[in-house]
Scaffold this motif. Sequence first.
Motif, PDB file in Angstrom:
ATOM      1  N   GLU A 254       0.841  -1.205   0.000  1.00  7.65           N
ATOM      2  CA  GLU A 254       0.000   0.000   0.000  1.00  7.65           C
ATOM      3  C   GLU A 254       0.867   1.243   0.000  1.00  7.65           C
ATOM      4  O   GLU A 254       0.610   2.192  -0.730  1.00  7.65           O
ATOM      5  CB  GLU A 254      -0.879   0.021   1.254  1.00  7.65           C
ATOM      6  CG  GLU A 254      -2.297  -0.374   1.030  1.00  7.65           C
ATOM      7  CD  GLU A 254      -3.062  -0.378   2.362  1.00  7.65           C
ATOM      8  OE1 GLU A 254      -2.983   0.620   3.125  1.00  7.65           O
ATOM      9  OE2 GLU A 254      -3.719  -1.394   2.624  1.00  7.65           O
ATOM     10  N   SER A 255       1.908   1.240   0.841  1.00  6.41           N
ATOM     11  CA  SER A 255       2.802   2.401   0.931  1.00  6.41           C
ATOM     12  C   SER A 255       3.560   2.637  -0.370  1.00  6.41           C
ATOM     13  O   SER A 255       3.989   3.753  -0.644  1.00  6.41           O
ATOM     14  CB  SER A 255       3.774   2.254   2.102  1.00  6.41           C
ATOM     15  OG  SER A 255       4.760   1.278   1.825  1.00  6.41           O
ATOM     16  N   LEU A 256       3.711   1.578  -1.165  1.00  2.00           N
ATOM     17  CA  LEU A 256       4.367   1.708  -2.469  1.00  2.00           C
ATOM     18  C   LEU A 256       3.376   2.069  -3.569  1.00  2.00           C
ATOM     19  O   LEU A 256       3.764   2.330  -4.704  1.00  2.00           O
ATOM     20  CB  LEU A 256       5.060   0.389  -2.840  1.00  2.00           C
ATOM     21  CG  LEU A 256       6.203  -0.064  -1.941  1.00  2.00           C
ATOM     22  CD1 LEU A 256       6.652  -1.462  -2.316  1.00  2.00           C
ATOM     23  CD2 LEU A 256       7.356   0.919  -2.019  1.00  2.00           C
ATOM     24  N   GLY A 257       2.092   2.035  -3.219  1.00  2.00           N
ATOM     25  CA  GLY A 257       1.045   2.333  -4.203  1.00  2.00           C
ATOM     26  C   GLY A 257       0.884   1.220  -5.218  1.00  2.00           C
ATOM     27  O   GLY A 257       0.539   1.471  -6.369  1.00  2.00           O
ATOM     28  N   LEU A 258       1.140  -0.028  -4.795  1.00  3.62           N
ATOM     29  CA  LEU A 258       1.059  -1.166  -5.711  1.00  3.62           C
ATOM     30  C   LEU A 258       0.160  -2.263  -5.166  1.00  3.62           C
ATOM     31  O   LEU A 258       0.085  -2.480  -3.958  1.00  3.62           O
ATOM     32  CB  LEU A 258       2.444  -1.772  -5.926  1.00  3.62           C
ATOM     33  CG  LEU A 258       3.423  -0.985  -6.775  1.00  3.62           C
ATOM     34  CD1 LEU A 258       4.799  -1.618  -6.698  1.00  3.62           C
ATOM     35  CD2 LEU A 258       2.969  -0.931  -8.222  1.00  3.62           C
ATOM     36  N   SER A 259      -0.486  -2.963  -6.084  1.00  2.55           N
ATOM     37  CA  SER A 259      -1.257  -4.152  -5.723  1.00  2.55           C
ATOM     38  C   SER A 259      -0.633  -5.346  -6.441  1.00  2.55           C
ATOM     39  O   SER A 259       0.210  -5.177  -7.323  1.00  2.55           O
ATOM     40  CB  SER A 259      -2.713  -3.990  -6.159  1.00  2.55           C
ATOM     41  OG  SER A 259      -2.801  -4.023  -7.575  1.00  2.55           O
ATOM     42  N   ALA A 260      -1.083  -6.533  -6.096  1.00  2.00           N
ATOM     43  CA  ALA A 260      -0.573  -7.745  -6.752  1.00  2.00           C
ATOM     44  C   ALA A 260      -0.832  -7.692  -8.253  1.00  2.00           C
ATOM     45  O   ALA A 260      -0.033  -8.188  -9.046  1.00  2.00           O
ATOM     46  CB  ALA A 260      -1.216  -8.982  -6.138  1.00  2.00           C
ATOM     47  N   TYR A 261      -1.928  -7.088  -8.642  1.00  2.00           N
ATOM     48  CA  TYR A 261      -2.288  -7.028 -10.067  1.00  2.00           C
ATOM     49  C   TYR A 261      -1.387  -6.090 -10.856  1.00  2.00           C
ATOM     50  O   TYR A 261      -1.217  -6.259 -12.060  1.00  2.00           O
ATOM     51  CB  TYR A 261      -3.747  -6.607 -10.232  1.00  2.00           C
ATOM     52  CG  TYR A 261      -4.687  -7.555  -9.548  1.00  2.00           C
ATOM     53  CD1 TYR A 261      -4.924  -8.833 -10.059  1.00  2.00           C
ATOM     54  CD2 TYR A 261      -5.323  -7.201  -8.368  1.00  2.00           C
ATOM     55  CE1 TYR A 261      -5.768  -9.728  -9.422  1.00  2.00           C
ATOM     56  CE2 TYR A 261      -6.176  -8.096  -7.712  1.00  2.00           C
ATOM     57  CZ  TYR A 261      -6.379  -9.347  -8.248  1.00  2.00           C
ATOM     58  OH  TYR A 261      -7.210 -10.237  -7.616  1.00  2.00           O
ATOM     59  N   GLN A 262      -0.799  -5.121 -10.185  1.00  2.00           N
ATOM     60  CA  GLN A 262       0.077  -4.170 -10.868  1.00  2.00           C
ATOM     61  C   GLN A 262       1.515  -4.666 -10.987  1.00  2.00           C
ATOM     62  O   GLN A 262       2.305  -4.085 -11.709  1.00  2.00           O
ATOM     63  CB  GLN A 262       0.061  -2.834 -10.116  1.00  2.00           C
ATOM     64  CG  GLN A 262      -1.286  -2.141 -10.182  1.00  2.00           C
ATOM     65  CD  GLN A 262      -1.352  -0.980  -9.216  1.00  2.00           C
ATOM     66  OE1 GLN A 262      -1.064  -1.137  -8.032  1.00  2.00           O
ATOM     67  NE2 GLN A 262      -1.745   0.176  -9.732  1.00  2.00           N
ATOM     68  N   LEU A 263       1.847  -5.726 -10.268  1.00  2.00           N
ATOM     69  CA  LEU A 263       3.201  -6.262 -10.333  1.00  2.00           C
ATOM     70  C   LEU A 263       3.426  -7.010 -11.637  1.00  2.00           C
ATOM     71  O   LEU A 263       2.578  -7.797 -12.063  1.00  2.00           O
ATOM     72  CB  LEU A 263       3.453  -7.214  -9.169  1.00  2.00           C
ATOM     73  CG  LEU A 263       3.611  -6.578  -7.802  1.00  2.00           C
ATOM     74  CD1 LEU A 263       3.706  -7.656  -6.743  1.00  2.00           C
ATOM     75  CD2 LEU A 263       4.832  -5.678  -7.754  1.00  2.00           C
TER      76      LEU A 263
END
Length: 154
Positions: A49-58
Amino acid sequence: RKVDTHVHLSSCMTQKTLLRFIKRKLKTCSDEVVIFRDGKRLTLAQVFESLGLSAYQLSIDTLDMHADRNTCHRFDRFNLKYNPIGESRLREIFIKTDNLIEGRYFAELGKQVIKELEESKYQLAEYRISIYGRNRAEWRSLARWFTANDMAAP
């Protein structure tokens, strides 16, 4: 048969293997506290969350951990490149032996790679784990991690 005797365990996995591992951990262990930063214990979900990323965005592109000719002869450049998404905290969580989760994710990932290698008929490797020489406790810490996670291959 060829044996590669200078492969660091922290860089032995393919980007795809690491990506799948991270995504699986995000789906199955998102509520696990994995790091202590800025006076707070953070769960895996909170870190992403702090990186602004979800599993789908990886993706392999967002991981950005491919080696190139600039990393081969300079260990400092190699180390910088092996921070998933350029984030040292992800390296601490996923590719370090001495962390809040006692290197468990790194051990799981290493065992996965070793198992795949053992199933291969024509590939052999001798993986290495770095000792930095910062203090005498490093040896004991690494030995504890190695035995606690049963890292010895038959």
